[in-house]
Design a protein around this motif. Structure first.
Motif, mmCIF file in Angstrom:
data_model
loop_
_atom_site.group_PDB
_atom_site.id
_atom_site.type_symbol
_atom_site.label_atom_id
_atom_site.label_comp_id
_atom_site.label_asym_id
_atom_site.label_seq_id
_atom_site.Cartn_x
_atom_site.Cartn_y
_atom_site.Cartn_z
ATOM 1 N N LEU A 104 0.836 -1.295 -0.075
ATOM 2 C CA LEU A 104 0.082 0.154 0.069
ATOM 3 C C LEU A 104 0.966 1.156 0.067
ATOM 4 O O LEU A 104 1.910 1.417 0.705
ATOM 5 C CB LEU A 104 -0.897 0.002 1.304
ATOM 6 N N ARG A 105 0.627 2.029 -0.747
ATOM 7 C CA ARG A 105 1.250 3.584 -0.807
ATOM 8 C C ARG A 105 0.781 4.303 0.049
ATOM 9 O O ARG A 105 -0.664 4.411 0.539
ATOM 10 C CB ARG A 105 1.035 4.208 -2.330
ATOM 11 N N ARG A 106 1.421 5.368 0.671
ATOM 12 C CA ARG A 106 1.097 6.196 1.559
ATOM 13 C C ARG A 106 0.336 7.168 1.000
ATOM 14 O O ARG A 106 -0.751 7.711 1.636
ATOM 15 C CB ARG A 106 2.288 6.879 2.346
ATOM 16 N N LYS A 107 0.459 7.732 -0.279
ATOM 17 C CA LYS A 107 -0.536 8.679 -0.831
ATOM 18 C C LYS A 107 -0.734 8.292 -2.179
ATOM 19 O O LYS A 107 -0.079 7.534 -3.093
ATOM 20 C CB LYS A 107 0.708 9.942 -1.078
ATOM 21 N N ALA A 108 -2.050 8.462 -2.346
ATOM 22 C CA ALA A 108 -2.713 7.841 -3.610
ATOM 23 C C ALA A 108 -2.539 8.841 -4.822
ATOM 24 O O ALA A 108 -2.111 10.116 -4.465
ATOM 25 C CB ALA A 108 -4.477 8.018 -3.374
ATOM 26 N N ILE A 109 -2.586 8.421 -5.780
ATOM 27 C CA ILE A 109 -2.440 9.136 -7.045
ATOM 28 C C ILE A 109 -3.704 10.461 -7.076
ATOM 29 O O ILE A 109 -4.587 9.998 -6.811
ATOM 30 C CB ILE A 109 -2.566 8.319 -8.384
ATOM 31 N N GLU A 110 -3.415 11.275 -7.856
ATOM 32 C CA GLU A 110 -4.326 12.536 -7.886
ATOM 33 C C GLU A 110 -5.629 12.094 -8.494
ATOM 34 O O GLU A 110 -5.355 11.415 -9.733
ATOM 35 C CB GLU A 110 -3.835 13.569 -8.481
ATOM 36 N N GLY A 111 -6.759 12.141 -7.867
ATOM 37 C CA GLY A 111 -7.856 11.761 -8.890
ATOM 38 C C GLY A 111 -8.470 10.205 -8.222
ATOM 39 O O GLY A 111 -9.646 9.811 -8.789
ATOM 40 N N TYR A 112 -7.563 9.552 -7.389
ATOM 41 C CA TYR A 112 -7.883 8.068 -7.080
ATOM 42 C C TYR A 112 -8.002 8.311 -5.503
ATOM 43 O O TYR A 112 -7.211 9.106 -4.707
ATOM 44 C CB TYR A 112 -6.922 7.178 -7.470
ATOM 45 N N ASP A 113 -8.627 7.140 -4.837
ATOM 46 C CA ASP A 113 -8.527 7.356 -3.334
ATOM 47 C C ASP A 113 -7.629 6.493 -2.833
ATOM 48 O O ASP A 113 -7.088 6.791 -1.787
ATOM 49 C CB ASP A 113 -9.959 6.603 -2.988
ATOM 50 N N ILE A 114 -7.134 5.333 -3.279
ATOM 51 C CA ILE A 114 -6.073 4.337 -2.695
ATOM 52 C C ILE A 114 -5.206 3.890 -3.601
ATOM 53 O O ILE A 114 -5.817 3.439 -4.748
ATOM 54 C CB ILE A 114 -6.719 3.482 -1.879
ATOM 55 N N SER A 115 -4.039 3.478 -3.582
ATOM 56 C CA SER A 115 -2.963 3.182 -4.451
ATOM 57 C C SER A 115 -2.212 2.055 -3.910
ATOM 58 O O SER A 115 -1.829 2.236 -2.761
ATOM 59 C CB SER A 115 -1.999 4.098 -5.037
ATOM 60 N N PHE A 116 -1.843 1.058 -4.727
ATOM 61 C CA PHE A 116 -0.555 -0.054 -4.409
ATOM 62 C C PHE A 116 0.273 0.142 -5.471
ATOM 63 O O PHE A 116 0.302 0.455 -6.358
ATOM 64 C CB PHE A 116 -1.574 -1.522 -4.593
ATOM 65 N N LEU A 117 1.721 -0.223 -4.749
ATOM 66 C CA LEU A 117 2.763 -0.241 -5.574
ATOM 67 C C LEU A 117 3.264 -1.643 -5.250
ATOM 68 O O LEU A 117 3.835 -2.102 -4.155
ATOM 69 C CB LEU A 117 3.664 0.788 -4.975
ATOM 70 N N VAL A 118 3.318 -2.325 -6.247
ATOM 71 C CA VAL A 118 4.021 -3.852 -6.299
ATOM 72 C C VAL A 118 5.236 -3.818 -7.016
ATOM 73 O O VAL A 118 5.281 -3.185 -8.232
ATOM 74 C CB VAL A 118 3.069 -4.740 -6.745
ATOM 75 N N THR A 119 6.448 -4.013 -6.531
ATOM 76 C CA THR A 119 7.776 -4.226 -7.107
ATOM 77 C C THR A 119 8.148 -5.532 -7.388
ATOM 78 O O THR A 119 7.575 -6.423 -7.077
ATOM 79 C CB THR A 119 9.026 -3.542 -6.347
#
Length: 167
Positions: A104-119
């Motif tokens: 889970l990302r701490r800050k969501a992308i602009e215009g979205y509520d929540i973001s995930f980052l999978v590396t």
């Protein structure tokens, strides 16, 4: 689960599964660095075309892929003001505890509520299909949680109003 929700989640599952082909790729600029290219955006040739899967205007998913990472941004359905408030508070609650949700990302992308980052490191240490299942299950659960919270707020408001009108 409704047929439209099932087809929406199936499309997201298929796209995520296809985009999860990640590999270790060191930075081309700085030696011995390995940053998620989807975040750094240093080289255009390493980024895939972003995909937006939309159920309706207010409910959509943005999947941005690169050679070593994938970012999934979710816009959660918000039908009225109460759902907007509940969604904002719930997403804020989750992002404050982002270290407990590894992707889970701490800050969501602009215009979205929540973001995930999978590396690529996540896909090496975890099963890819389990990561996809987690994101899909998260989407189902957050909709359910917000609906339950809305019902609880409405029930409590009804009881308070009845007590107020008795006096």
């Amino acid at each position: 689960m409704s047929q439209t929700l099932k087809s929406y989640l199936d499309a997201i599952r298929a796209t995520l599964t296809a985009a999860m082909c990640l590999e270790n790729f060191a930075s081309q600029v700085v030696e011995r660095h390995n940053k998620p290219e989807v975040e750094a955006k240093a080289n255009k040739e390493l980024l895939l075309t972003p995909v937006v899967i939309s159920r309706n205007a207010k409910e959509k998913v943005l999947i941005e892929g690169s050679i070593n990472s994938i970012r999934v941004s979710i816009c959660i359905k918000q039908a009225d003001e109460l759902e907007e408030i509940l969604c904002t508070k719930f997403c804020r609650f989750l992002t404050q505890r982002a270290e407990n949700f590894v992707i889970l990302r701490r800050k969501a992308i602009e215009g979205y509520d929540i973001s995930f980052l999978v590396t690529n490191f996540h896909t090496e240490s975890m099963f890819k299909h389990k990561l996809v299942d987690f994101i899909i299950q998260f989407m189902q659960d957050i909709d359910k949680e917000i609906s339950e919270m809305k019902l609880a707020v409405n029930t409590r408001a009804r009881i308070v109003a009845q007590e107020f009108l008795k006096q």
